[in-house]
Scaffold this motif. Sequence first.
Motif: not given
Length: 167
Positions: A80-87
């Motif tokens: 679960i990503f709480r900051k932007p991630v890459g494509q």
Amino acid sequence: MKEDLENKNTTTVGLNEQERTAIDHEVSLVPYPKAACIEALKIVQNNRGWISDEALSAIALYLNMSAAELDSVATFYNLIFRKPVGQHIILLCDSISCWVMGYRVLYNELNKQLNIQFGETSPDGMFTLLPNACLGCCDHAPAMLIDDDLYRDIKPNELESILKKYN
């Protein structure tokens, strides 16, 4: 009281109709709304790529839980990503089997080709590199997962052609 909660939930700012419908389905499968919180987080993340503070608050309100309570769940799970991630998300296995079979060489090559370390996103926004404790294929180490694609028995000279598939 229940009617007030339903009215509050149906007008929740921050969740679109598709997300609410999918979350409602997950809620229908469990004994109480909070029990669907992980699935709700995954639904919103699949739509948006990550869970912003605003999205987290909207999900919490919709499931009748506090934002702090939901954040404790969201930050516990490494996918679960709480900051932007890459494509594209690269999970490089760093288990003992992968370590012994060349994980460090792969990590160094990924670092060189993408100019990132664990937890970072490439300058072009294409890839985020994350460690993963086990991908479940110790007999084919070293291993790496890009999005839903599993790569096993990877050699460093294969990385460039693997990464090109995602550009």
